[in-house]
Design an enzyme around this catalytic site. Structure first.
Site, PDB file in Angstrom:
ATOM      1  CB  ILE A 167      -0.959  -0.009   1.213  1.00  0.00           C
ATOM      2  CG1 ILE A 167      -1.976  -1.158   1.075  1.00  0.00           C
ATOM      3  CG2 ILE A 167      -1.695   1.325   1.342  1.00  0.00           C
ATOM      4  CD1 ILE A 167      -2.830  -1.378   2.317  1.00  0.00           C
ATOM      5  NE  ARG A 204      12.633  -3.795   8.137  1.00  0.00           N
ATOM      6  CZ  ARG A 204      12.384  -5.043   8.527  1.00  0.00           C
ATOM      7  NH1 ARG A 204      13.028  -5.532   9.572  1.00  0.00           N
ATOM      8  NH2 ARG A 204      11.516  -5.796   7.896  1.00  0.00           N
ATOM      9  CG  ASP A 212      14.227  -1.207  12.189  1.00  0.00           C
ATOM     10  OD1 ASP A 212      12.986  -1.226  12.023  1.00  0.00           O
ATOM     11  OD2 ASP A 212      14.825  -2.012  12.937  1.00  0.00           O
ATOM     12  CG  ASN A 252       1.726   2.102   4.459  1.00  0.00           C
ATOM     13  OD1 ASN A 252       0.654   1.512   4.359  1.00  0.00           O
ATOM     14  ND2 ASN A 252       2.867   1.586   4.000  1.00  0.00           N
ATOM     15  CE1 TYR A 258      -1.386  -5.365  11.645  1.00  0.00           C
ATOM     16  CE2 TYR A 258      -3.557  -6.396  11.620  1.00  0.00           C
ATOM     17  CZ  TYR A 258      -2.624  -5.550  11.047  1.00  0.00           C
ATOM     18  OH  TYR A 258      -2.930  -4.893   9.892  1.00  0.00           O
ATOM     19  CE  LYS A 284      -2.032  -1.825  11.578  1.00  0.00           C
ATOM     20  NZ  LYS A 284      -1.359  -0.650  10.953  1.00  0.00           N
ATOM     21  CB  THR A 342       0.411  -5.887   0.761  1.00  0.00           C
ATOM     22  OG1 THR A 342       0.089  -6.456   2.043  1.00  0.00           O
ATOM     23  CG2 THR A 342      -0.685  -4.923   0.334  1.00  0.00           C
TER      24      THR A 342
END
Length: 262
Positions: free
Chosen positions: A21, A41, A67, A94, A159, A163, A194
């Protein structure tokens, strides 16, 4: 009435700009006439993206390999921008990653890196770059959340929680910046084509995957409409927003757990 969002001649910082994305967000901004600062990175991947966008769009593209999962990375990045005399008008947070598996078997260091990248660095960059936008009464901040933000996600607990933070943080910031000339948006993609799943694992994917350019289209429409958040894809939006109103908390968590189970 808020002023229209303009991108031409502005400078946009895009994190996680080497794949997925992030590449499509950078391409859209370049097409709108924005100069770019690309951060991730991999220097090789960033340089490849930068070379293509310079050639296709004739915009200035600065590459900063870094990083962002490391502590103090936001401070280091902003210091680098200041040293180069780069003023950021548009911030696209992002960069992020997820991992699939139960917390009892998780690597604590990896979980800390996930929180740092998905939450800590996002907040660090936003906190440092927002004051200048407010002072100039012009700016855009777009944070990439996820449909995982709308409910607990067993087997991806960290995760999902990061979010949920991004979504809540962005909505609050949207309210705080109303009338300042700064636009804030949280875009929540569902499963998207992705490299995310090469890290998180294929079990982290639910439903048909959408394309990154579809996510970008949704994000820019929502941004121009002045919305605080948007979910990409009609089915994703229904799944994200409706179940909690129709079923019990226990049932919703149980259904999600079954769907995410390896």
């Amino acid at each position: 009435m808020s002023h229209p969002v303009t991108f031409h001649g502005k400078t946009a910082l895009v994190t996680g700009a080497s794949t997925g994305i992030g590449v499509d967000l950078a391409a859209r901004l370049a097409a709108e006439g924005s100069n770019l600062v690309l951060v991730a990175r991999s220097a090789d991947k960033l340089n490849a993206v930068a070379e293509r966008l310079r050639g296709e769009r004739g915009v200035t593209v600065t590459v900063i390999p870094l990083d962002l999962g490391a502590p103090e990375s936001a401070e280091k990045l902003v210091a680098e921008l200041d040293e180069r005399g780069i003023r950021v008008d548009i911030l696209l947070n992002n960069a992020g990653f997820g991992s699939h598996g139960d917390l009892a078997q998780a690597d604590p260091v990896r979980m800390a890196e996930q929180v740092q990248l998905n939450v800590g660095t996002l907040v660090g960059l936003t906190t440092r770059l927002l004051p200048g936008m407010v002072q100039r009464r012009d700016g855009v901040i777009m944070n990439v959340a996820s449909t995982a933000a709308f409910q607990a996600v067993p087997h991806m607990a960290v995760y999902g929680a990061t979010k949920a933070f991004v979504l809540s943080f962005s909505r609050a910031l949207w309210a705080e910046t109303r009338g300042t000339g700064v636009r804030v948006l949280a875009i929540a993609p569902g499963a998207t084509e992705t490299p995310f799943f090469s890290i998180a694992g294929e079990h982290a994917s639910l439903g048909k995957r959408r394309r990154p350019e579809q996510v970008v289209d949704t994000a820019f429409r929502a941004l121009r409409a002045g919305r605080p958040s948007a979910v990409d894809g009609f089915v994703n939006a229904c799944l994200a927003r409706i179940p909690a109103r129709l079923v019990s908390e226990r049932l919703l968590i149980a259904v999600t757990e079954r769907a995410m189970r390896a």
